[in-house]
Design a protein around this motif. Structure first.
Motif, mmCIF file in Angstrom:
data_model
loop_
_atom_site.group_PDB
_atom_site.id
_atom_site.type_symbol
_atom_site.label_atom_id
_atom_site.label_comp_id
_atom_site.label_asym_id
_atom_site.label_seq_id
_atom_site.Cartn_x
_atom_site.Cartn_y
_atom_site.Cartn_z
ATOM 1 N N ILE A 41 49.134 44.547 43.216
ATOM 2 C CA ILE A 41 48.991 43.658 42.069
ATOM 3 C C ILE A 41 47.581 43.098 42.103
ATOM 4 O O ILE A 41 47.158 42.527 43.101
ATOM 5 C CB ILE A 41 50.031 42.525 42.102
ATOM 6 C CG1 ILE A 41 51.438 43.118 42.042
ATOM 7 C CG2 ILE A 41 49.789 41.545 40.952
ATOM 8 C CD1 ILE A 41 52.541 42.110 42.196
ATOM 9 N N LEU A 42 46.851 43.284 40.998
ATOM 10 C CA LEU A 42 45.468 42.823 40.917
ATOM 11 C C LEU A 42 45.377 41.540 40.106
ATOM 12 O O LEU A 42 46.164 41.303 39.197
ATOM 13 C CB LEU A 42 44.592 43.897 40.267
ATOM 14 C CG LEU A 42 44.524 45.241 40.977
ATOM 15 C CD1 LEU A 42 43.710 46.218 40.148
ATOM 16 C CD2 LEU A 42 43.948 45.094 42.365
ATOM 17 N N SER A 43 44.372 40.772 40.423
ATOM 18 C CA SER A 43 44.096 39.527 39.716
ATOM 19 C C SER A 43 43.656 39.825 38.283
ATOM 20 O O SER A 43 43.105 40.888 37.987
ATOM 21 C CB SER A 43 42.982 38.779 40.444
ATOM 22 O OG SER A 43 42.539 37.679 39.693
ATOM 23 N N HIS A 44 43.860 38.857 37.395
ATOM 24 C CA HIS A 44 43.347 38.968 36.024
ATOM 25 C C HIS A 44 41.844 38.726 35.988
ATOM 26 O O HIS A 44 41.184 39.132 35.039
ATOM 27 C CB HIS A 44 44.046 37.966 35.099
ATOM 28 C CG HIS A 44 45.452 38.342 34.780
ATOM 29 N ND1 HIS A 44 45.774 39.404 33.981
ATOM 30 C CD2 HIS A 44 46.633 37.808 35.178
ATOM 31 C CE1 HIS A 44 47.080 39.511 33.878
ATOM 32 N NE2 HIS A 44 47.630 38.557 34.599
ATOM 33 N N ASN A 45 41.325 38.071 37.010
ATOM 34 C CA ASN A 45 39.887 37.820 37.107
ATOM 35 C C ASN A 45 39.212 39.133 37.504
ATOM 36 O O ASN A 45 39.489 39.686 38.572
ATOM 37 C CB ASN A 45 39.628 36.741 38.155
ATOM 38 C CG ASN A 45 38.160 36.441 38.345
ATOM 39 O OD1 ASN A 45 37.330 37.327 38.425
ATOM 40 N ND2 ASN A 45 37.849 35.158 38.446
ATOM 41 N N PRO A 46 38.308 39.670 36.653
ATOM 42 C CA PRO A 46 37.695 40.973 36.930
ATOM 43 C C PRO A 46 36.953 41.042 38.272
ATOM 44 O O PRO A 46 37.004 42.064 38.955
ATOM 45 C CB PRO A 46 36.728 41.185 35.770
ATOM 46 C CG PRO A 46 37.163 40.247 34.705
ATOM 47 C CD PRO A 46 37.859 39.115 35.385
ATOM 48 N N GLN A 52 39.618 43.181 45.224
ATOM 49 C CA GLN A 52 40.924 43.625 45.705
ATOM 50 C C GLN A 52 41.006 45.155 45.745
ATOM 51 O O GLN A 52 41.533 45.723 46.698
ATOM 52 C CB GLN A 52 42.035 43.078 44.808
ATOM 53 C CG GLN A 52 42.262 41.600 44.942
ATOM 54 C CD GLN A 52 43.243 41.087 43.907
ATOM 55 O OE1 GLN A 52 43.153 41.430 42.723
ATOM 56 N NE2 GLN A 52 44.192 40.271 44.353
ATOM 57 N N MET A 53 40.473 45.819 44.706
ATOM 58 C CA MET A 53 40.493 47.281 44.680
ATOM 59 C C MET A 53 39.664 47.863 45.817
ATOM 60 O O MET A 53 40.084 48.799 46.496
ATOM 61 C CB MET A 53 39.973 47.799 43.340
ATOM 62 C CG MET A 53 40.964 47.646 42.216
ATOM 63 S SD MET A 53 40.432 48.428 40.681
ATOM 64 C CE MET A 53 39.332 47.184 40.028
ATOM 65 N N LEU A 54 38.480 47.310 46.041
ATOM 66 C CA LEU A 54 37.625 47.809 47.112
ATOM 67 C C LEU A 54 38.269 47.583 48.477
ATOM 68 O O LEU A 54 38.210 48.455 49.344
ATOM 69 C CB LEU A 54 36.252 47.142 47.043
ATOM 70 C CG LEU A 54 35.406 47.542 45.824
ATOM 71 C CD1 LEU A 54 34.142 46.691 45.761
ATOM 72 C CD2 LEU A 54 35.084 49.017 45.851
#
Length: 62
Positions: A41-46, A52-54
């Motif tokens: 689950i990723l944050s809405h903050n880009p 988080q993806m990295l």
């Protein structure tokens, strides 16, 4: 149903079926992410989401 062993297409079908039962997408995704290592689950903050993806990919963030 064991969410850990479902293939990606089966997860999509599970999500559709649960949505039809009236469950919220947020609730369903949290349930799936809690038991699987291949869902995050990723944050809405880009900026936070990129970090988080990295981190999930094991790459150092800049």
């Amino acid at each position: 149903m064991n969410l850990k062993t479902l293939k990606t297409e089966e997860v999509k079908q599970y999500i559709r079926a649960e949505r039809e039962k009236g469950r919220s997408m947020s609730e369903i995704v949290q349930e799936i992410a809690a038991v699987r290592e291949d869902f995050t689950i990723l944050s809405h903050n880009p900026e936070v989401a990129e970090r988080q993806m990295l981190e999930a990919l094991g790459k150092p963030h800049v």
